[in-house]
Scaffold this motif. Structure first.
Motif, PDB file in Angstrom:
ATOM      1  N   ASP A  74      37.006 -18.484   0.089  1.00 17.57           N
ATOM      2  CA  ASP A  74      36.176 -18.351  -0.075  1.00 17.57           C
ATOM      3  C   ASP A  74      34.379 -18.359   0.831  1.00 17.57           C
ATOM      4  OD1 ASP A  74      37.615 -17.524  -2.364  1.00 17.57           O
ATOM      5  OD2 ASP A  74      36.563 -19.241  -3.415  1.00 17.57           O
ATOM      6  N   ALA A  75      34.482 -19.001   1.025  1.00 18.04           N
ATOM      7  CA  ALA A  75      32.824 -18.856   1.248  1.00 18.04           C
ATOM      8  C   ALA A  75      33.166 -18.158   3.228  1.00 18.04           C
ATOM      9  CB  ALA A  75      32.464 -19.712   2.145  1.00 18.04           C
ATOM     10  N   ILE A  76      34.363 -18.239   3.780  1.00  8.74           N
ATOM     11  CA  ILE A  76      34.133 -17.247   5.244  1.00  8.74           C
ATOM     12  C   ILE A  76      34.710 -15.703   4.803  1.00  8.74           C
ATOM     13  CG2 ILE A  76      36.084 -16.566   7.321  1.00  8.74           C
ATOM     14  CD1 ILE A  76      36.524 -20.085   6.432  1.00  8.74           C
ATOM     15  N   VAL A  77      35.226 -15.691   3.681  1.00  8.36           N
ATOM     16  CA  VAL A  77      35.057 -14.558   3.390  1.00  8.36           C
ATOM     17  C   VAL A  77      34.029 -13.423   2.824  1.00  8.36           C
ATOM     18  CG1 VAL A  77      36.584 -12.940   1.795  1.00  8.36           C
ATOM     19  CG2 VAL A  77      37.869 -14.332   2.890  1.00  8.36           C
ATOM     20  N   GLU A  78      33.241 -14.326   2.545  1.00  9.61           N
ATOM     21  CA  GLU A  78      31.696 -13.631   1.552  1.00  9.61           C
ATOM     22  C   GLU A  78      31.230 -14.154   2.513  1.00  9.61           C
ATOM     23  OE1 GLU A  78      30.795 -16.481  -1.405  1.00  9.61           O
ATOM     24  OE2 GLU A  78      32.627 -15.835  -2.972  1.00  9.61           O
ATOM     25  N   GLY A  79      31.535 -13.954   4.267  1.00 10.35           N
ATOM     26  CA  GLY A  79      30.410 -13.852   4.840  1.00 10.35           C
ATOM     27  C   GLY A  79      30.517 -12.445   5.590  1.00 10.35           C
ATOM     28  N   LEU A  80      31.937 -12.395   5.619  1.00 12.90           N
ATOM     29  CA  LEU A  80      32.679 -11.009   6.425  1.00 12.90           C
ATOM     30  C   LEU A  80      31.439  -9.667   5.722  1.00 12.90           C
ATOM     31  CD1 LEU A  80      35.616 -12.470   6.851  1.00 12.90           C
ATOM     32  CD2 LEU A  80      33.694 -12.553   8.430  1.00 12.90           C
ATOM     33  N   GLY A  81      30.942  -9.257   6.164  1.00  9.67           N
ATOM     34  CA  GLY A  81      30.525  -7.176   5.912  1.00  9.67           C
ATOM     35  C   GLY A  81      31.627  -6.554   5.720  1.00  9.67           C
ATOM     36  N   PRO A  82      30.729  -4.934   5.123  1.00  9.83           N
ATOM     37  CA  PRO A  82      31.580  -4.289   5.629  1.00  9.83           C
ATOM     38  C   PRO A  82      32.297  -3.797   6.757  1.00  9.83           C
ATOM     39  CG  PRO A  82      29.700  -3.377   4.199  1.00  9.83           C
ATOM     40  CD  PRO A  82      29.699  -4.944   5.180  1.00  9.83           C
ATOM     41  N   LYS A  83      31.308  -4.071   7.674  1.00 11.78           N
ATOM     42  CA  LYS A  83      31.933  -3.770   9.179  1.00 11.78           C
ATOM     43  C   LYS A  83      33.425  -4.500  10.115  1.00 11.78           C
ATOM     44  CE  LYS A  83      28.808  -6.649  11.539  1.00 11.78           C
ATOM     45  NZ  LYS A  83      29.972  -7.942  11.577  1.00 11.78           N
TER      46      LYS A  83
END
Length: 130
Positions: free
Chosen positions: A78-87
């Protein structure tokens, strides 16, 4: 450093969050996804252009579930995915496509490996009509 050199059967090795990671969409992950979103086959069709593309939340949840299926603790996924932005969404969409595609067709990669050398193989002789 990971000792995993190949994707797990039915899974993929893809770059997520700057590292190459195993992703495996297991039955439990599919059930969790469907309880939260919609039928996985609708998303499958959307990933391959036969329906509307999945929403970013669906793609992110698929990636997180794939990371968990690949052996990562859910909080870390979850932390990895949440750290990814719209780009990052176009890349995540490709990863989701690969992960869902191989989950439903795990033998495709084996067939692709079998066909890999066919382009460089010598031509088969043509029969001479007499």
């Amino acid at each position: 450093m990971s000792i995993l050199k190949e994707a797990p059967r039915g899974g993929v090795l893809e770059e997520v969050g700057g590292q190459r990671r195993p992703l495996l969409l297991k039955t439990e992950g599919i059930e969790t996804f469907e309880d939260t979103h919609r039928a996985i086959y609708e998303v499958y069709d959307g990933l391959f252009g036969r329906r509307a593309k999945p929403k970013s939340k669906e793609v992110r949840d698929l990636i997180a579930l794939g990371l968990v299926g690949g052996g990562m603790p859910s909080a870390e996924a979850d932390a990895i995915v949440e750290g990814l932005g719209p780009k990052d969404l176009p890349d995540l969409l490709k990863v989701a496509q690969a992960m869902v595609g191989i989950a439903f067709h795990p033998d495709v990669e084996d067939r692709l490996d079998d066909d890999a050398g066919e382009e460089n193989a010598p031509e088969k002789p043509q029969a001479n009509p007499s």
